[in-house]
Design an enzyme around this catalytic site. Structure first.
Site, PDB file in Angstrom:
ATOM      1  N   ASP A 158     -12.188 -29.625 -34.987  1.00  0.00           N
ATOM      2  CA  ASP A 158     -13.081 -28.879 -35.879  1.00  0.00           C
ATOM      3  C   ASP A 158     -12.666 -27.413 -35.982  1.00  0.00           C
ATOM      4  OD1 ASP A 158     -14.371 -31.234 -36.197  1.00  0.00           O
ATOM      5  OD2 ASP A 158     -16.284 -30.603 -35.346  1.00  0.00           O
ATOM      6  N   HIS A 213     -16.903 -35.655 -34.479  1.00  0.00           N
ATOM      7  CA  HIS A 213     -16.694 -34.247 -34.173  1.00  0.00           C
ATOM      8  C   HIS A 213     -15.843 -34.113 -32.914  1.00  0.00           C
ATOM      9  CE1 HIS A 213     -20.223 -32.474 -36.621  1.00  0.00           C
ATOM     10  NE2 HIS A 213     -19.935 -33.681 -37.072  1.00  0.00           N
ATOM     11  N   GLU A 223     -18.494 -28.653 -28.346  1.00  0.00           N
ATOM     12  CA  GLU A 223     -19.301 -29.869 -28.279  1.00  0.00           C
ATOM     13  C   GLU A 223     -20.190 -29.730 -27.042  1.00  0.00           C
ATOM     14  OE1 GLU A 223     -19.394 -31.740 -30.749  1.00  0.00           O
ATOM     15  OE2 GLU A 223     -17.527 -31.147 -31.727  1.00  0.00           O
TER      16      GLU A 223
END
Length: 239
Positions: A160, A155, A14
């Site tokens: 993920d 997310h 991220e």
């Protein structure tokens, strides 16, 4: 590598923004050995020392306040590289994530690239497109391969990476076949449970049945036999 057993790592990031030049704020890695999830994983939040763009924050929900006191990327770099060393690294849309990772390595004073520090990089996005797997986003692939993504409201790098590991294993055939085999056995068991056992007729029921066949026989032509008696005779001969 562990002997001749292949080692793979599913990886996700991220970031503070959606273009290279922004900073990594979370990294998640999940280990696979011999097509089995080992349970070993790596995750860290990172303090980027800069603001998070509004568009990126809507995607992952991570705020600058949450990253206060977290390590800077150079502080975790050796740990990350140790985790992926000698492994095939699985990244969904690899070019995107590698751009951020290599930017961080450059800022940390490294002269090499992330892809030089692992065995190889496999782009699962390209793999999904080659297989025409009902879409190519991680959400679409989870749905197509029946990977539970209900926890993915936003997310997150570790979540993920976990989902990507499951999708990869099913997409490449290892776990999907097992899943279908298990489902088939369960369906067969349900059908077998649904079969109602038929007890044998009692002498009284058999007597009434014969009387009923006699009535039918009386209605037949003189040169014809009751078809039900013929069927019973054939059944007894087969037994």
């Amino acid at each position: 590598m562990s002997g001749s057993t292949p080692r793979q790592v599913a990886l996700d990031l991220e970031t503070t923004g959606l273009t290279v030049g922004n900073r990594v704020i979370e990294i998640g890695c999940v280990e696979i050995i011999g097509r089995d999830l080992t349970g070993r994983q790596y995750q860290s939040y990172v303090n980027p020392n800069c603001e998070i763009e509004e568009g990126a924050q809507r995607v992952h929900g991570i705020t600058s306040e949450q990253l206060v006191g977290k390590p800077k990327f150079p502080e975790i770099l050796d740990e990350v590289l140790e985790f992926v060393k000698d492994a095939e690294v699985l990244i969904h849309n690899a070019g995107f994530d590698l751009g951020f990772l290599n930017h961080e390595m450059k800022l940390a004073g490294r002269g090499d690239k992330f892809e030089d520090c692992c065995l190889k990089i496999t782009d699962t996005l390209m793999l999904a497109r080659e297989k025409s797997s009902g879409g190519s986003s991680l959400d679409q692939l989870c749905d197509f391969y029946q990977v539970d993504r209900r926890q993915r409201e936003r997310h997150g790098a570790l979540l993920d990476a976990q989902l990507l590991a499951h999708v990869y294993l099913r997409m490449t055939g290892g776990q999907m076949g097992l899943s279908l085999e298990v489902q088939t056995r369960r369906r067969r068991a349900k059908v077998e449970e649904a079969i109602i056992p038929v007890p044998p007729a009692t002498p009284e029921e058999r007597h009434r049945h014969e009387e009923f066949l006699d009535i039918i026989q009386d209605q037949c032509e003189d040169d014809q036999d009751c078809v039900w008696r013929k069927l019973e005779q054939l059944s007894e001969e087969d037994a």
